[in-house]
Motif scaffolding. Structure first.
Motif, PDB file in Angstrom:
ATOM      1  N   GLY A   1      -5.330  -3.323   5.108  1.00 27.82           N
ATOM      2  CA  GLY A   1      -6.495  -3.966   5.695  1.00 27.82           C
ATOM      3  C   GLY A   1      -6.573  -3.595   7.160  1.00 27.82           C
ATOM      4  N   PHE A   2      -7.769  -3.513   7.685  1.00 25.88           N
ATOM      5  CA  PHE A   2      -7.972  -3.071   9.067  1.00 25.88           C
ATOM      6  C   PHE A   2      -7.459  -4.128  10.034  1.00 25.88           C
ATOM      7  CE2 PHE A   2     -10.519  -1.602  12.724  1.00 25.88           C
ATOM      8  CZ  PHE A   2     -10.310  -0.231  12.625  1.00 25.88           C
ATOM      9  N   GLY A   3      -6.600  -3.716  10.970  1.00 28.56           N
ATOM     10  CA  GLY A   3      -5.986  -4.642  11.903  1.00 28.56           C
ATOM     11  C   GLY A   3      -6.685  -4.710  13.241  1.00 28.56           C
ATOM     12  N   ASP A   4      -6.285  -5.681  14.037  1.00 29.67           N
ATOM     13  CA  ASP A   4      -6.865  -5.849  15.369  1.00 29.67           C
ATOM     14  C   ASP A   4      -6.658  -4.613  16.243  1.00 29.67           C
ATOM     15  OD1 ASP A   4      -7.485  -8.417  14.592  1.00 29.67           O
ATOM     16  OD2 ASP A   4      -5.781  -9.347  15.623  1.00 29.67           O
ATOM     17  N   ASP A   5      -5.554  -3.912  16.013  1.00 25.67           N
ATOM     18  CA  ASP A   5      -5.219  -2.741  16.838  1.00 25.67           C
ATOM     19  C   ASP A   5      -5.776  -1.440  16.268  1.00 25.67           C
ATOM     20  OD1 ASP A   5      -3.620  -2.518  14.627  1.00 25.67           O
ATOM     21  OD2 ASP A   5      -1.710  -2.512  15.710  1.00 25.67           O
ATOM     22  N   GLY A   6      -6.607  -1.537  15.227  1.00 24.19           N
ATOM     23  CA  GLY A   6      -7.189  -0.351  14.619  1.00 24.19           C
ATOM     24  C   GLY A   6      -6.281   0.329  13.623  1.00 24.19           C
ATOM     25  N   ARG A   7      -5.087  -0.207  13.428  1.00 26.43           N
ATOM     26  CA  ARG A   7      -4.167   0.346  12.428  1.00 26.43           C
ATOM     27  C   ARG A   7      -4.335  -0.380  11.098  1.00 26.43           C
ATOM     28  NH1 ARG A   7       1.250   0.855  16.350  1.00 26.43           N
ATOM     29  NH2 ARG A   7       0.543   2.707  17.484  1.00 26.43           N
ATOM     30  N   LEU A   8      -3.685   0.169  10.086  1.00 22.78           N
ATOM     31  CA  LEU A   8      -3.821  -0.385   8.744  1.00 22.78           C
ATOM     32  C   LEU A   8      -2.675  -1.360   8.486  1.00 22.78           C
ATOM     33  CD1 LEU A   8      -4.845   2.888   6.886  1.00 22.78           C
ATOM     34  CD2 LEU A   8      -6.335   1.020   7.635  1.00 22.78           C
ATOM     35  N   TRP A   9      -3.012  -2.638   8.526  1.00 21.67           N
ATOM     36  CA  TRP A   9      -2.000  -3.672   8.325  1.00 21.67           C
ATOM     37  C   TRP A   9      -1.769  -3.906   6.832  1.00 21.67           C
ATOM     38  CZ3 TRP A   9      -3.455  -8.187  12.208  1.00 21.67           C
ATOM     39  CH2 TRP A   9      -3.389  -7.698  13.516  1.00 21.67           C
ATOM     40  N   GLY A  10      -0.730  -4.674   6.531  1.00 22.68           N
ATOM     41  CA  GLY A  10      -0.446  -5.012   5.137  1.00 22.68           C
ATOM     42  C   GLY A  10       0.896  -5.675   4.921  1.00 22.68           C
TER      43      GLY A  10
ATOM     44  N   THR B   1       0.561   2.616   9.178  1.00 21.60           N
ATOM     45  CA  THR B   1       0.351   1.420   8.368  1.00 21.60           C
ATOM     46  C   THR B   1       1.622   0.583   8.308  1.00 21.60           C
ATOM     47  OG1 THR B   1      -0.353   0.571   6.218  1.00 21.60           O
ATOM     48  CG2 THR B   1       0.963   2.582   6.202  1.00 21.60           C
ATOM     49  N   SER B   2       1.426  -0.728   8.222  1.00 16.86           N
ATOM     50  CA  SER B   2       2.534  -1.667   8.015  1.00 16.86           C
ATOM     51  C   SER B   2       2.473  -2.246   6.608  1.00 16.86           C
ATOM     52  CB  SER B   2       2.458  -2.800   9.048  1.00 16.86           C
ATOM     53  OG  SER B   2       1.211  -3.475   8.974  1.00 16.86           O
ATOM     54  N   SER B   3       1.834  -1.540   5.695  1.00 17.65           N
ATOM     55  CA  SER B   3       1.539  -2.055   4.358  1.00 17.65           C
ATOM     56  C   SER B   3       2.790  -2.335   3.531  1.00 17.65           C
ATOM     57  CB  SER B   3       0.661  -1.048   3.601  1.00 17.65           C
ATOM     58  OG  SER B   3       0.589  -1.368   2.234  1.00 17.65           O
ATOM     59  N   CYS B   4       2.858  -3.543   3.000  1.00 19.37           N
ATOM     60  CA  CYS B   4       3.949  -3.880   2.082  1.00 19.37           C
ATOM     61  C   CYS B   4       3.710  -3.250   0.716  1.00 19.37           C
ATOM     62  CB  CYS B   4       4.068  -5.392   1.956  1.00 19.37           C
ATOM     63  SG  CYS B   4       5.540  -5.942   1.070  1.00 19.37           S
ATOM     64  N   GLY B   5       2.444  -3.145   0.314  1.00 19.68           N
ATOM     65  CA  GLY B   5       2.145  -2.487  -0.954  1.00 19.68           C
ATOM     66  C   GLY B   5       2.604  -1.055  -0.987  1.00 19.68           C
ATOM     67  N   ARG B   6       2.423  -0.346   0.140  1.00 17.50           N
ATOM     68  CA  ARG B   6       2.867   1.051   0.214  1.00 17.50           C
ATOM     69  C   ARG B   6       4.387   1.140   0.289  1.00 17.50           C
ATOM     70  NH1 ARG B   6      -1.768   0.639  -0.501  1.00 17.50           N
ATOM     71  NH2 ARG B   6      -0.796   0.538  -2.553  1.00 17.50           N
ATOM     72  N   LEU B   7       5.034   0.104   0.820  1.00 18.99           N
ATOM     73  CA  LEU B   7       6.500   0.055   0.798  1.00 18.99           C
ATOM     74  C   LEU B   7       7.001   0.020  -0.645  1.00 18.99           C
ATOM     75  CD1 LEU B   7       9.315  -0.414   2.195  1.00 18.99           C
ATOM     76  CD2 LEU B   7       8.793  -2.869   2.080  1.00 18.99           C
ATOM     77  N   PHE B   8       6.365  -0.802  -1.486  1.00 19.45           N
ATOM     78  CA  PHE B   8       6.720  -0.849  -2.906  1.00 19.45           C
ATOM     79  C   PHE B   8       6.498   0.512  -3.560  1.00 19.45           C
ATOM     80  CE2 PHE B   8       6.955  -5.390  -2.545  1.00 19.45           C
ATOM     81  CZ  PHE B   8       7.691  -5.814  -3.638  1.00 19.45           C
ATOM     82  N   ASP B   9       5.382   1.160  -3.227  1.00 16.72           N
ATOM     83  CA  ASP B   9       5.122   2.494  -3.768  1.00 16.72           C
ATOM     84  C   ASP B   9       6.249   3.452  -3.424  1.00 16.72           C
ATOM     85  OD1 ASP B   9       2.722   1.534  -4.681  1.00 16.72           O
ATOM     86  OD2 ASP B   9       1.479   2.588  -3.228  1.00 16.72           O
ATOM     87  N   ALA B  10       6.678   3.422  -2.160  1.00 16.47           N
ATOM     88  CA  ALA B  10       7.716   4.341  -1.705  1.00 16.47           C
ATOM     89  C   ALA B  10       9.011   4.140  -2.478  1.00 16.47           C
ATOM     90  CB  ALA B  10       7.958   4.149  -0.206  1.00 16.47           C
ATOM     91  N   PHE B  11       9.446   2.886  -2.630  1.00 15.13           N
ATOM     92  CA  PHE B  11      10.697   2.627  -3.340  1.00 15.13           C
ATOM     93  C   PHE B  11      10.577   2.971  -4.817  1.00 15.13           C
ATOM     94  CE2 PHE B  11      12.300   0.742   0.431  1.00 15.13           C
ATOM     95  CZ  PHE B  11      13.674   0.649   0.285  1.00 15.13           C
ATOM     96  N   SER B  12       9.394   2.746  -5.411  1.00 16.99           N
ATOM     97  CA  SER B  12       9.198   3.120  -6.807  1.00 16.99           C
ATOM     98  C   SER B  12       9.367   4.619  -6.993  1.00 16.99           C
ATOM     99  CB  SER B  12       7.807   2.681  -7.269  1.00 16.99           C
ATOM    100  OG  SER B  12       7.606   2.968  -8.632  1.00 16.99           O
ATOM    101  N   SER B  13       8.845   5.392  -6.059  1.00 16.76           N
ATOM    102  CA  SER B  13       8.965   6.847  -6.142  1.00 16.76           C
ATOM    103  C   SER B  13      10.388   7.302  -5.846  1.00 16.76           C
ATOM    104  CB  SER B  13       7.987   7.508  -5.166  1.00 16.76           C
ATOM    105  OG  SER B  13       8.080   8.909  -5.224  1.00 16.76           O
ATOM    106  N   ILE B  14      11.024   6.726  -4.847  1.00 15.17           N
ATOM    107  CA  ILE B  14      12.404   7.098  -4.505  1.00 15.17           C
ATOM    108  C   ILE B  14      13.327   6.875  -5.700  1.00 15.17           C
ATOM    109  CG2 ILE B  14      14.394   6.425  -3.083  1.00 15.17           C
ATOM    110  CD1 ILE B  14      12.394   5.946  -0.783  1.00 15.17           C
ATOM    111  N   LEU B  15      13.043   5.825  -6.484  1.00 12.44           N
ATOM    112  CA  LEU B  15      13.863   5.535  -7.663  1.00 12.44           C
ATOM    113  C   LEU B  15      13.409   6.330  -8.892  1.00 12.44           C
ATOM    114  CD1 LEU B  15      14.340   1.673  -7.328  1.00 12.44           C
ATOM    115  CD2 LEU B  15      16.003   3.473  -6.845  1.00 12.44           C
ATOM    116  N   GLY B  16      12.368   7.133  -8.740  1.00 10.19           N
ATOM    117  CA  GLY B  16      11.921   7.983  -9.841  1.00 10.19           C
ATOM    118  C   GLY B  16      11.094   7.267 -10.885  1.00 10.19           C
ATOM    119  N   LEU B  17      10.578   6.084 -10.569  1.00  9.04           N
ATOM    120  CA  LEU B  17       9.817   5.312 -11.548  1.00  9.04           C
ATOM    121  C   LEU B  17       8.370   5.779 -11.660  1.00  9.04           C
ATOM    122  CD1 LEU B  17      11.119   1.719 -10.720  1.00  9.04           C
ATOM    123  CD2 LEU B  17      11.628   3.073 -12.757  1.00  9.04           C
TER     124      LEU B  17
END
Length: 798
Positions: free
Chosen positions: A548-557, A637-653
C-alpha cells in the motif's frame, strides 16, 4: 437502541393509542405478519405498514395489552429479524375496529434495512420433496422465513412490486396464502408456485438438440429456444452432471459453474476453460453427511454450514476423500457449503452428491448474473445453461469463512450477510462513502451509527470488475436513498479508484463535497478499531499485507502504528527491500527471494540457487542483480506479504503464482504448527524513534539450515520468528508509549497459524488483542477504515 419505556405507561387510561416504529432488519423477514398475529393475540386494533424507515405500527388497546404486545414484539420476533431501534409515541385514540396490514409508504427517507438472502427453511424442504404437495419439486419454493431478499429487491420498502417478482402475478391459491394470517406465506413477497411463478430452462448452445419451444422465448432468444423447461430441464441437467459435463447454473446472486466433484476430467476441463490454474474450487454437498465424508467438521463449522447464511466454510480434508485432485490442488482444505436454494436441493438429491460450485466467470472477472450477457461471457466454458426467468437484481458472491478454536473469521463477506450493517459506537452525522481498495474491493457508506459494507466486488485491475463496482455503488446509493457528501479514497496515485475520486471531484465541483485521501494501512487499523468500538482509545496497530502507498512514497506492508484512531503514528516497520520489477514481483516470489538474499548476503547472493527454480528464471538472475544495483524499477517496500513470498521461494515451495497470496498460503499449509523455536532477528531505532524489524538474520538462518532440516520445520520456524519479532516490537512500543492494546489487521492475518501464534504471545505479555471477527482482515475492510478516518479529519477541522 430500544428507547420505549413501558413502565412510563400508567393505569389511568382504559384504552390508549401508541405509534410504534421498528428499525433494523424488519422487512423481508415476516415481521408484518408476525405483528399482525401478535395484535390478534393481545386484542390490539390498528395497522402495520412498511415504509422507508422500517415498520410502523399504529396500535390501540388496553394499556396492559399494549405493554405485553410491545414486550412480545421485542423478545419473540422472527428468527431472521434484527430490531435495532424501537420508539413509541403516545397519540389520541381514533377508534380502530380491527387490525390491518396496509400498503407501504415510499415517500421520505430510506432508513430501513434490507434482509440478506436466507437459505431454504426445513418446512419448505418438506413440501419440496412431498409428492402430495402442490409445490412438489418446485425450484422456487419459499415462505416468510426463507428465500431471496437482497438479490431480488430493486428498491425499498420491501414489497413484491419493488422486487424482481413483480411480473409474476399470483394465482388464486398463492393469493389466498398471501392474504391468510394463518398461512406461513402470509405476506411472503416472493410467494409463487409452478402455475404462476418463475420456471427453469435448460439451454444447449451447441444447437445439436431440438428446441422444445419456439425461438425468441426466454433470455437467450438469439440462441433459439431452450432445450427443455421445468422438470424436464431439471432431469436433463442431472443427466449432464452424471455424464461429467459442466453446467452453468443460475443461483441467487449470479451463475455458478458446476460439475461432478468426483470427475477429475470434468474438473480439469473447468480449470482450463475458466483460466483458473490453481485457486481452489468450492464444493456443495447434498447434506451434512456428505460433507463429513470428505472433511473434518467441528461443532462451530457444522453450525455455520447449517445456518441461514449458508457460507462456504473452509474445512480440513480427510484422506482419502473421493474428491477429484484438481478441485483444490496443494491445499489441505476444501471450501464447502450446503444447498441454499430449492434448485440446489433438487439437483443434489437427484444428481452427484458433491458438486463443484464455483463462480460463473472467467478468472478475475466478476460473477455473471445478467441473462442478456451470460451466454456471451460463459459460452467458452460450457454450452449448457440451466437458467430461469426471475431476474437477479444485483450480483452477490458466496461468503467464505474459517473457524479457528471455535471462532469464526471471514475471508469474504457477501451473500447471506450483506447488506446487514455493522453498528458503530459513535454516530457520524454526515454520510461518508469509502471507495475501498484496489484488491478484494468493497465500498462502504456510513450513516449515523451504521456502516453499510457492500457485497464482495473483487479486484479492480479489470474493466469488467470496475464496471461492476460503479453499478453496485449506484445501486446501493439508490436502494438506501443515500448521497454521501464526504468521500474517502486511497493514497495511491495510480489506483483506479483514485482516478475515479478525481472524476467525482470534477463532476461535483458545485456540490460542496469533501474528499479525503486516506493511507491504506491506517485504514486497516481504523476498521478493526471501529469493529470493536474502541473509540479513541490508544492502541498499537499492526498492519501486515501485500503493498500500500505510504506517507513517504514507498510501498508499505509491514507496519506498526501507535495512537488513537485519529492520531495513528507510524512507530515501526519491516526493513525495506527492493520490489524488483515493481508489481511483476507480486507474481514472481523468486524475485523477492533474490531481493532478500541480496540484502542479506550482498554479491554472494547471486551465487546461490533456489530449490527447483526453473532454468528460465535462473538465467534472469543477472538482470535482477543489475536492476537492484542501478535502482531500475525496484521501489523499496516493507511488505510482509512479499516477505512470505520470499521465504516460500527460498524453501522451494512456490517460485511463481497465479494469484496474489498463493505462495503465502502454501507456506502456511506446509508449516509444522508445533515448532516453537525461532530464527534470530534484530530491532533497531533511528534518531526519530522509528523502530525497524530486520529479518536478515532469519534469512541467513534458513539458508544455513535448509539442507539439514525439513521444509515443514523451517516453514514453522519462520512463522514462529515473525510472531516473536512482532511481539518484541510491540513490547518496545509499550515501554516507549505505555499502550497495552494491540489491533491486528491486513490480509496476512488470514494466516491462522501466524494469527494464533502472535495473539498467544501478545496475551502472554499482558496485551489485550483485537482482531477482525465481523469483517475480513484483508482489503475488504479498507472501505470502513476510510470512512472512519475521514470522519476523524472532519472532527479536526470543526
Amino acid at each position: 437502541m430500544i428507547s420505549v419505556n413501558l413502565s412510563a405507561l400508567n393505569n389511568t387510561y382504559v384504552c390508549i393509542r401508541m405509534q410504534i416504529r421498528f428499525g433494523g432488519i424488519v422487512q423481508g423477514v415476516g415481521f408484518r405478519p408476525f405483528i399482525f398475529r401478535l395484535a390478534r393475540r393481545y386484542r390490539i386494533t390498528g395497522l402495520v405498514r412498511n415504509d422507508g424507515r422500517g415498520v410502523l405500527v399504529d396500535a390501540e388497546g388496553a394499556e396492559a395489552d399494549l405493554m405485553q404486545f410491545m414486550e412480545a414484539a421485542k423478545t419473540c420476533c422472527p428468527a431472521n429479524a434484527v430490531i435495532q431501534d424501537l420508539t413509541a409515541t403516545r397519540l389520541e385514540p381514533v377508534g380502530y375496529k380491527d387490525f390491518f396490514i396496509v400498503p407501504s409508504v415510499t415517500s421520505g427517507s430510506m432508513d430501513t434495512l434490507i434482509s440478506p438472502d436466507i437459505a431454504t427453511c426445513d418446512e419448505c424442504l418438506k413440501e419440496l420433496f412431498d409428492a402430495r404437495n402442490r409445490r412438489y419439486a418446485y425450484p422456487f419454493i419459499n415462505c416468510t422465513n426463507c428465500g431471496p431478499r437482497f438479490t431480488i429487491v430493486r428498491t425499498a420498502p420491501y414489497d413484491r412490486d419493488n422486487t424482481t417478482m413483480a411480473p409474476f402475478v399470483m394465482c388464486p391459491e398463492c393469493e389466498a396464502e398471501y392474504t391468510s394470517p394463518s398461512q406461513r406465506r402470509f405476506h411472503a413477497q416472493p410467494n409463487a408456485c409452478d402455475r404462476c411463478g418463475p420456471h427453469i430452462e435448460l439451454y444447449d448452445l451447441t444447437g445439436t438438440a431440438r428446441a422444445v419451444v419456439p425461438a425468441g422465448h426466454g433470455p437467450a432468444s438469439q440462441y433459439g429456444g431452450p432445450l427443455a423447461t421445468r422438470r424436464e430441464a431439471l432431469a436433463l441437467t442431472v443427466q449432464l452432471l452424471h455424464q461429467g459435463e459442466i453446467v452453468a447454473i443460475k443461483g441467487l446472486g449470479g451463475y455458478h459453474m458446476s460439475c461432478d466433484a468426483a470427475a477429475e476430467e470434468a474438473v480439469r476441463k473447468l480449470r482450463k476453460n475458466k483460466f483458473r490454474e490453481d485457486r481452489p474450487f468450492a464444493l456443495m454437498g447434498r447434506d451434512l453427511k456428505e460433507i463429513h465424508r470428505c472433511c473434518e467438521v467441528g461443532p462451530a463449522e457444522e453450525a455455520l454450514l447449517l445456518s441461514g447464511a449458508r457460507p462456504i466454510v473452509l474445512l480440513r480434508k480427510r484422506e482419502p476423500n473421493g474428491v477429484a485432485p484438481s478441485v483444490a490442488p496443494g491445499y489441505t482444505t476444501f471450501g464447502c457449503m450446503l444447498p441454499y436454494t430449492p434448485l440446489h436441493h433438487l439437483l443434489l438429491q437427484q444428481g452427484p452428491p458433491l458438486l463443484v460450485m464455483t463462480s460463473g466467470n472467467i478468472s478475475e472477472e466478476p460473477i455473471a448474473y445478467r441473462d442478456d450477457d451470460v451466454f456471451r461471457r460463459l459460452a467458452r466454458i460450457t454450452p449448457y445453461f440451466l437458467t430461469h426467468d426471475r431476474p437477479i437484481a444485483r450480483r452477490c458472491d458466496d461468503s467464505v469463512v474459517r473457524v479457528v478454536q471455535g471462532k469464526t473469521f471471514f475471508i469474504r463477506r457477501s451473500r447471506g450477510y450483506a447488506p446487514a450493517p455493522l453498528l458503530l459506537s459513535e454516530s457520524i452525522p454526515r454520510p461518508i462513502l469509502g471507495l475501498g481498495a484496489q484488491a478484494k474491493n468493497t465500498f462502504c457508506i456510513v450513516k449515523e451509527n451504521q456502516a453499510f459494507l457492500s457485497h464482495h466486488i473483487g479486484d479492480l485491475d479489470y474493466a469488467e470488475t470496475f464496471r461492476s463496482y460503479t453499478e453496485g455503488l449506484d445501486d446501493v446509493r439508490r436502494l438506501f436513498a443515500l448521497e454521501p457528501d464526504v468521500i474517502a479514497y486511497d493514497l495511491h496515485p495510480r489506483y483506479v479508484l483514485t482516478q475515479y475520486a478525481h472524476t467525482l471531484q470534477k463532476e461535483g465541483a458545485d456540490r460542496r463535497r469533501r474528499f479525503f485521501r486516506i493511507q491504506h494501512h491506517r485504514a486497516h487499523i481504523a476498521s478493526c478499531i471501529a469493529e470493536h468500538g474502541l473509540g479513541d482509545e490508544k492502541v498499537i496497530g499492526i498492519a501486515f499485507d501485500g503493498t500500500g502507498f505510504g506517507d513517504d512514497g514507498r510501498l508499505w506492508g509491514g507496519e506498526f502504528f501507535a495512537g488513537g484512531v485519529g492520531s495513528l503514528e507510524r512507530a515501526g516497520h519491516l526493513r525495506y527491500v527492493p520490489l524488483v520489477g515493481g508489481e511483476s514481483a507480486i507474481r514472481a516470489p523468486w524475485k523477492m527471494a533474490y531481493a532478500y538474499l541480496n540484502d542479506t548476503f550482498g554479491r554472494e547472493a547471486w551465487t546461490m540457487t533456489l530449490p527447483n527454480l526453473p532454468h528460465r528464471h535462473c538465467a534472469q538472475a543477472g538482470v535482477l542483480r543489475d536492476m537492484i544495483a542501478k535502482d531500475i524499477n525496484s521501489p523499496l517496500t516493507s511488505s510482509c506479504g512479499r516477505l512470505f513470498d520470499a521465504f516460500s521461494s527460498i524453501l522451494g515451495l512456490r517460485h511463481t503464482v497465479t494469484y496474489e497470496g498463493q505462495a503465502a498460503v502454501e507456506l502456511e499449509m506446509c508449516a509444522d504448527p508445533d515448532v516453537r523455536e525461532s530464527f534470530p532477528f534484530s530491532l533497531s531505532e533511528d534518531n526519530a524513534g522509528m523502530l525497524e524489524l530486520d529479518l536478515r538474520p532469519a534469512v541467513r538462518g534458513v539458508i544455513e539450515e535448509r539442507k539439514k532440516s525439513g521444509t515443514a520445520f523451517l516453514a514453522g520456524k519462520f512463522h514462529a520468528t515473525l510472531a516473536e519479532a512482532s511481539c518484541n516490537l510491540c513490547q518496545r512500543i509499550r515501554r516507549m508509549r505505555g499502550i497495552g492494546k494491540v489491533v491486528l489487521s491486513g490480509g496476512v492475518f488470514q494466516n491462522m497459524l501466524l494469527l494464533e501464534r502472535l495473539t498467544a504471545l501478545l496475551e502472554e505479555c499482558g496485551f489485550a488483542v483485537f482482531v477482525h471477527r465481523l469483517l475480513p482482515a484483508n482489503d475488504a475492510s479498507i472501505s470502513l477504515g476510510q470512512c472512519i478516518l475521514a470522519h476523524e479529519e472532519i472532527k479536526k477541522c470543526a
